[in-house]
Design a protein around this motif. Structure first.
Motif, PDB file in Angstrom:
ATOM      1  N   ARG A 296       0.842  -1.206   0.000  1.00  0.00           N
ATOM      2  CA  ARG A 296       0.000   0.000   0.000  1.00  0.00           C
ATOM      3  C   ARG A 296       0.876   1.254   0.000  1.00  0.00           C
ATOM      4  NH1 ARG A 296      -4.700   0.926  -1.777  1.00  0.00           N
ATOM      5  NH2 ARG A 296      -5.586  -0.779  -0.635  1.00  0.00           N
ATOM      6  N   PHE A 297       2.003   1.199   0.694  1.00  0.00           N
ATOM      7  CA  PHE A 297       2.917   2.345   0.713  1.00  0.00           C
ATOM      8  C   PHE A 297       3.508   2.573  -0.672  1.00  0.00           C
ATOM      9  CE2 PHE A 297       7.110   4.257   1.318  1.00  0.00           C
ATOM     10  CZ  PHE A 297       6.798   5.351   2.114  1.00  0.00           C
ATOM     11  N   ARG A 298       3.877   1.472  -1.360  1.00  0.00           N
ATOM     12  CA  ARG A 298       4.520   1.590  -2.675  1.00  0.00           C
ATOM     13  C   ARG A 298       3.524   1.872  -3.799  1.00  0.00           C
ATOM     14  NH1 ARG A 298       9.837  -0.006  -2.705  1.00  0.00           N
ATOM     15  NH2 ARG A 298      10.514  -1.091  -0.837  1.00  0.00           N
ATOM     16  N   PHE A 299       2.332   1.272  -3.728  1.00  0.00           N
ATOM     17  CA  PHE A 299       1.367   1.385  -4.830  1.00  0.00           C
ATOM     18  C   PHE A 299       0.240   2.372  -4.554  1.00  0.00           C
ATOM     19  CE2 PHE A 299       3.340  -2.728  -5.603  1.00  0.00           C
ATOM     20  CZ  PHE A 299       3.556  -2.687  -6.963  1.00  0.00           C
ATOM     21  N   GLY A 300       0.090   2.785  -3.310  1.00  0.00           N
ATOM     22  CA  GLY A 300      -1.001   3.704  -2.986  1.00  0.00           C
ATOM     23  C   GLY A 300      -2.349   3.053  -3.241  1.00  0.00           C
ATOM     24  N   ASP A 301      -3.203   3.709  -4.026  1.00  0.00           N
ATOM     25  CA  ASP A 301      -4.541   3.178  -4.327  1.00  0.00           C
ATOM     26  C   ASP A 301      -4.582   2.366  -5.619  1.00  0.00           C
ATOM     27  OD1 ASP A 301      -5.692   4.257  -2.043  1.00  0.00           O
ATOM     28  OD2 ASP A 301      -6.071   6.181  -3.020  1.00  0.00           O
ATOM     29  N   ASP A 302      -3.428   2.006  -6.153  1.00  0.00           N
ATOM     30  CA  ASP A 302      -3.365   1.223  -7.396  1.00  0.00           C
ATOM     31  C   ASP A 302      -3.613  -0.260  -7.072  1.00  0.00           C
ATOM     32  OD1 ASP A 302      -2.893   0.135  -9.868  1.00  0.00           O
ATOM     33  OD2 ASP A 302      -0.729   0.496  -9.846  1.00  0.00           O
TER      34      ASP A 302
ATOM     35  N   ARG B 116      -4.725  -2.604  -8.950  1.00  0.00           N
ATOM     36  CA  ARG B 116      -4.209  -3.504  -9.997  1.00  0.00           C
ATOM     37  C   ARG B 116      -2.736  -3.833  -9.755  1.00  0.00           C
ATOM     38  NH1 ARG B 116      -6.729  -4.744 -14.715  1.00  0.00           N
ATOM     39  NH2 ARG B 116      -8.709  -3.723 -15.107  1.00  0.00           N
ATOM     40  N   GLY B 117      -1.969  -2.857  -9.359  1.00  0.00           N
ATOM     41  CA  GLY B 117      -0.557  -3.080  -9.070  1.00  0.00           C
ATOM     42  C   GLY B 117      -0.371  -4.032  -7.894  1.00  0.00           C
TER      43      GLY B 117
ATOM     44  N   LEU C 176      -2.591  -6.281  -6.779  1.00  0.00           N
ATOM     45  CA  LEU C 176      -3.022  -7.624  -7.199  1.00  0.00           C
ATOM     46  C   LEU C 176      -2.005  -8.261  -8.133  1.00  0.00           C
ATOM     47  CD1 LEU C 176      -6.848  -7.089  -7.705  1.00  0.00           C
ATOM     48  CD2 LEU C 176      -5.706  -8.360  -5.888  1.00  0.00           C
ATOM     49  N   GLY C 177      -1.348  -7.451  -8.961  1.00  0.00           N
ATOM     50  CA  GLY C 177      -0.309  -7.973  -9.846  1.00  0.00           C
ATOM     51  C   GLY C 177       0.849  -8.576  -9.049  1.00  0.00           C
ATOM     52  N   VAL C 178       1.268  -7.894  -7.985  1.00  0.00           N
ATOM     53  CA  VAL C 178       2.343  -8.421  -7.135  1.00  0.00           C
ATOM     54  C   VAL C 178       1.901  -9.731  -6.490  1.00  0.00           C
ATOM     55  CG1 VAL C 178       3.673  -8.021  -5.028  1.00  0.00           C
ATOM     56  CG2 VAL C 178       3.411  -6.188  -6.700  1.00  0.00           C
ATOM     57  N   LEU C 179       0.673  -9.763  -5.977  1.00  0.00           N
ATOM     58  CA  LEU C 179       0.160 -10.983  -5.328  1.00  0.00           C
ATOM     59  C   LEU C 179       0.079 -12.156  -6.303  1.00  0.00           C
ATOM     60  CD1 LEU C 179      -2.659  -9.504  -3.084  1.00  0.00           C
ATOM     61  CD2 LEU C 179      -0.458 -10.398  -2.351  1.00  0.00           C
ATOM     62  N   THR C 180      -0.444 -11.906  -7.493  1.00  0.00           N
ATOM     63  CA  THR C 180      -0.586 -13.002  -8.457  1.00  0.00           C
ATOM     64  C   THR C 180       0.775 -13.463  -8.974  1.00  0.00           C
ATOM     65  OG1 THR C 180      -0.974 -11.409 -10.235  1.00  0.00           O
ATOM     66  CG2 THR C 180      -2.910 -12.392  -9.210  1.00  0.00           C
ATOM     67  N   ASP C 181       1.688 -12.524  -9.201  1.00  0.00           N
ATOM     68  CA  ASP C 181       3.031 -12.924  -9.635  1.00  0.00           C
ATOM     69  C   ASP C 181       3.722 -13.762  -8.567  1.00  0.00           C
ATOM     70  OD1 ASP C 181       2.642 -11.604 -11.996  1.00  0.00           O
ATOM     71  OD2 ASP C 181       3.856  -9.840 -11.456  1.00  0.00           O
ATOM     72  N   ARG C 182       3.528 -13.402  -7.312  1.00  0.00           N
ATOM     73  CA  ARG C 182       4.120 -14.172  -6.206  1.00  0.00           C
ATOM     74  C   ARG C 182       3.518 -15.571  -6.156  1.00  0.00           C
ATOM     75  NH1 ARG C 182       6.083 -17.254  -3.239  1.00  0.00           N
ATOM     76  NH2 ARG C 182       6.564 -16.996  -1.046  1.00  0.00           N
TER      77      ARG C 182
END
Length: 85
Positions: free
Chosen positions: A13-19, A21-22, A24-30
């Motif tokens: 949340r600190f890195r992506f803010g309200d994004d 999609r970003g 969820l992208g990190v979670l799915t890639d992980r």
């Protein structure tokens, strides 16, 4: 005082803010990285062996398997269940 699991600066949340999609992208890639696709595996088995029922239970009908066995004597069985985990 509230215990922190990790520092706020390390959160998505600190890195992506309200994004969302970003995030969820990190979670799915992980998830995909930790669970790579595995090809289908064929395993041989004997139809005369102890098989699973449709409910996933093993059918241990000893009376059917050993019809000439007399009641009273002790019998022992040893099994090994396959597990990739």
């Amino acid at each position: 005082m509230t215990a922190e699991y990790f520092h706020e600066q390390e959160s998505m949340r600190f890195r992506f803010g309200d994004d969302d999609r970003g995030i969820l992208g990190v979670l799915t890639d992980r998830y995909i990285g930790a669970n790579p696709p595995v090809p289908f595996t064929f395993r041989a088995f004997a139809r005369s062996g102890i098989l699973q029922t449709e409910e996933g239970l093993y059918d241990l009908n000893w009376g059917k398997r050993f019809p000439d066995a007399k009641l009273g004597p002790y019998a022992y069985a040893y099994g090994k269940v396959w597990s990739d985990g």
